[in-house]
Design a protein around this motif. Structure first.
Motif, PDB file in Angstrom:
ATOM      1  N   MET A   1      39.590  10.100   7.080  1.00 25.78           N
ATOM      2  CA  MET A   1      38.139  10.194   7.126  1.00 25.78           C
ATOM      3  C   MET A   1      37.641  11.342   6.259  1.00 25.78           C
ATOM      4  N   LEU A   2      38.466  12.388   6.117  1.00 29.71           N
ATOM      5  CA  LEU A   2      38.057  13.530   5.305  1.00 29.71           C
ATOM      6  C   LEU A   2      37.833  13.104   3.853  1.00 29.71           C
ATOM      7  N   ALA A   3      38.769  12.332   3.307  1.00 34.27           N
ATOM      8  CA  ALA A   3      38.624  11.876   1.920  1.00 34.27           C
ATOM      9  C   ALA A   3      37.370  11.022   1.765  1.00 34.27           C
ATOM     10  N   LEU A   4      37.124  10.157   2.723  1.00 27.71           N
ATOM     11  CA  LEU A   4      35.925   9.314   2.683  1.00 27.71           C
ATOM     12  C   LEU A   4      34.674  10.183   2.735  1.00 27.71           C
ATOM     13  N   SER A   5      34.662  11.174   3.608  1.00 28.84           N
ATOM     14  CA  SER A   5      33.497  12.062   3.729  1.00 28.84           C
ATOM     15  C   SER A   5      33.197  12.809   2.441  1.00 28.84           C
ATOM     16  N   VAL A   6      34.242  13.179   1.724  1.00 28.49           N
ATOM     17  CA  VAL A   6      34.061  13.944   0.491  1.00 28.49           C
ATOM     18  C   VAL A   6      33.571  13.043  -0.644  1.00 28.49           C
ATOM     19  N   VAL A   7      34.033  11.811  -0.685  1.00 26.80           N
ATOM     20  CA  VAL A   7      33.684  10.890  -1.778  1.00 26.80           C
ATOM     21  C   VAL A   7      32.297  10.272  -1.594  1.00 26.80           C
ATOM     22  N   VAL A   8      31.908  10.029  -0.357  1.00 24.03           N
ATOM     23  CA  VAL A   8      30.682   9.289  -0.053  1.00 24.03           C
ATOM     24  C   VAL A   8      29.419   9.842  -0.721  1.00 24.03           C
ATOM     25  N   PRO A   9      29.139  11.146  -0.686  1.00 21.29           N
ATOM     26  CA  PRO A   9      27.899  11.619  -1.312  1.00 21.29           C
ATOM     27  C   PRO A   9      27.827  11.309  -2.811  1.00 21.29           C
ATOM     28  N   PHE A  10      28.969  11.361  -3.468  1.00 23.08           N
ATOM     29  CA  PHE A  10      28.995  11.097  -4.902  1.00 23.08           C
ATOM     30  C   PHE A  10      28.786   9.614  -5.210  1.00 23.08           C
ATOM     31  N   VAL A  11      29.342   8.758  -4.363  1.00 20.94           N
ATOM     32  CA  VAL A  11      29.116   7.320  -4.540  1.00 20.94           C
ATOM     33  C   VAL A  11      27.645   7.000  -4.249  1.00 20.94           C
ATOM     34  N   ALA A  12      27.065   7.666  -3.253  1.00 20.91           N
ATOM     35  CA  ALA A  12      25.640   7.464  -2.952  1.00 20.91           C
ATOM     36  C   ALA A  12      24.779   7.890  -4.136  1.00 20.91           C
ATOM     37  N   LEU A  13      25.134   8.991  -4.778  1.00 15.27           N
ATOM     38  CA  LEU A  13      24.398   9.419  -5.978  1.00 15.27           C
ATOM     39  C   LEU A  13      24.554   8.408  -7.105  1.00 15.27           C
ATOM     40  N   TYR A  14      25.735   7.830  -7.228  1.00 18.82           N
ATOM     41  CA  TYR A  14      25.947   6.779  -8.224  1.00 18.82           C
ATOM     42  C   TYR A  14      25.034   5.582  -7.935  1.00 18.82           C
ATOM     43  N   ALA A  15      24.918   5.231  -6.660  1.00 16.66           N
ATOM     44  CA  ALA A  15      24.038   4.119  -6.284  1.00 16.66           C
ATOM     45  C   ALA A  15      22.593   4.425  -6.662  1.00 16.66           C
ATOM     46  N   VAL A  16      22.171   5.671  -6.500  1.00 11.18           N
ATOM     47  CA  VAL A  16      20.813   6.065  -6.890  1.00 11.18           C
ATOM     48  C   VAL A  16      20.647   5.939  -8.406  1.00 11.18           C
ATOM     49  N   SER A  17      21.706   6.255  -9.143  1.00 13.06           N
ATOM     50  CA  SER A  17      21.609   6.131 -10.601  1.00 13.06           C
ATOM     51  C   SER A  17      21.409   4.671 -11.016  1.00 13.06           C
ATOM     52  N   ARG A  18      21.883   3.746 -10.215  1.00 15.49           N
ATOM     53  CA  ARG A  18      21.672   2.318 -10.508  1.00 15.49           C
ATOM     54  C   ARG A  18      20.189   1.970 -10.399  1.00 15.49           C
ATOM     55  N   VAL A  19      19.470   2.607  -9.490  1.00 12.57           N
ATOM     56  CA  VAL A  19      18.028   2.364  -9.346  1.00 12.57           C
ATOM     57  C   VAL A  19      17.312   2.776 -10.619  1.00 12.57           C
ATOM     58  N   ARG A  20      17.699   3.923 -11.132  1.00  7.80           N
ATOM     59  CA  ARG A  20      17.049   4.424 -12.347  1.00  7.80           C
ATOM     60  C   ARG A  20      17.286   3.515 -13.536  1.00  7.80           C
ATOM     61  N   MET A  21      18.318   2.681 -13.460  1.00  7.27           N
ATOM     62  CA  MET A  21      18.605   1.732 -14.531  1.00  7.27           C
ATOM     63  C   MET A  21      18.025   0.355 -14.224  1.00  7.27           C
ATOM     64  N   GLY A  22      17.280   0.254 -13.119  1.00  7.12           N
ATOM     65  CA  GLY A  22      16.670  -1.012 -12.744  1.00  7.12           C
ATOM     66  C   GLY A  22      17.602  -1.976 -12.036  1.00  7.12           C
ATOM     67  N   GLN A  23      18.765  -1.508 -11.634  1.00  9.19           N
ATOM     68  CA  GLN A  23      19.751  -2.365 -10.969  1.00  9.19           C
ATOM     69  C   GLN A  23      19.605  -2.221  -9.445  1.00  9.19           C
ATOM     70  N   TYR A  24      18.516  -2.753  -8.924  1.00  4.66           N
ATOM     71  CA  TYR A  24      18.178  -2.584  -7.511  1.00  4.66           C
ATOM     72  C   TYR A  24      19.161  -3.302  -6.588  1.00  4.66           C
ATOM     73  N   THR A  26      22.315  -3.901  -7.168  1.00  8.57           N
ATOM     74  CA  THR A  26      23.563  -3.133  -7.168  1.00  8.57           C
ATOM     75  C   THR A  26      23.420  -1.916  -6.260  1.00  8.57           C
ATOM     76  N   HIS A  27      22.282  -1.232  -6.348  1.00 10.26           N
ATOM     77  CA  HIS A  27      22.004  -0.080  -5.487  1.00 10.26           C
ATOM     78  C   HIS A  27      22.118  -0.487  -4.017  1.00 10.26           C
ATOM     79  N   ALA A  28      21.458  -1.559  -3.659  1.00 13.76           N
ATOM     80  CA  ALA A  28      21.468  -2.006  -2.260  1.00 13.76           C
ATOM     81  C   ALA A  28      22.874  -2.397  -1.823  1.00 13.76           C
ATOM     82  N   ARG A  29      23.599  -3.105  -2.666  1.00 12.17           N
ATOM     83  CA  ARG A  29      24.947  -3.548  -2.321  1.00 12.17           C
ATOM     84  C   ARG A  29      25.881  -2.349  -2.117  1.00 12.17           C
ATOM     85  N   ILE A  30      25.813  -1.360  -3.012  1.00  9.44           N
ATOM     86  CA  ILE A  30      26.658  -0.169  -2.873  1.00  9.44           C
ATOM     87  C   ILE A  30      26.313   0.582  -1.589  1.00  9.44           C
ATOM     88  N   GLN A  31      25.019   0.764  -1.331  1.00  7.94           N
ATOM     89  CA  GLN A  31      24.605   1.508  -0.135  1.00  7.94           C
ATOM     90  C   GLN A  31      25.068   0.813   1.142  1.00  7.94           C
TER      91      GLN A  31
END
Length: 141
Positions: A1-24, A26-31
């Protein structure tokens, strides 16, 4: 769970970057996938804690004696994680409902969506940082 906890915020930020590219979509699916992976991880961790006899038995007693702030840190971690996951769940379910029921098109989310997203990502970072601190103080000598 520790590894998941550390990776999750960065993947969430990646999902936000998909919004900025208009890939809504993809953002929803990742989240959604990220949220459910975290819920599954939290359930597995909770089962492990219960099988060990509770959080008092899960943490090494010498670590608790060595670091008296470990229990307050654990409490702060759990409260922060619960609030973060509740905010995240609220956001996911309300966003899914608004697109499905109200016919809101992706990219046109309610005003609360972005600030709650910032709160959630900040909470994910908080959860990751406190999880690492707990691990270091409890298991690294």
């Amino acid at each position: 769970m520790l590894a998941l906890s550390v990776v999750v915020p960065f993947v969430a930020l990646y999902a936000v970057s998909r919004v900025r590219m208009g890939q809504y979509a993809t953002h929803a699916r990742i989240q959604k996938r990220l949220f459910w992976a975290c819920i599954a991880g939290a359930i597995i961790l909770e089962v492990q804690i219960r099988l060990a006899g509770g959080s008092g038995n899960f943490l090494p007693q010498d670590a608790v004696a060595r670091a008296p702030f470990l229990k307050p840190l654990l409490l702060a971690h759990v409260v922060g994680a619960v609030l973060t996951y509740l905010a995240w769940a609220l956001q996911l379910f309300k966003a899914a409902r608004s697109t499905r029921v109200a016919g809101v098109s992706p990219g046109h989310v309610p005003a609360w969506h972005r600030p709650l997203g910032y709160f959630t990502i900040a909470g994910l970072f908080y959860t990751a940082i406190t999880a690492v601190l707990l691990f270091v103080y409890a298991y690294v000598q």
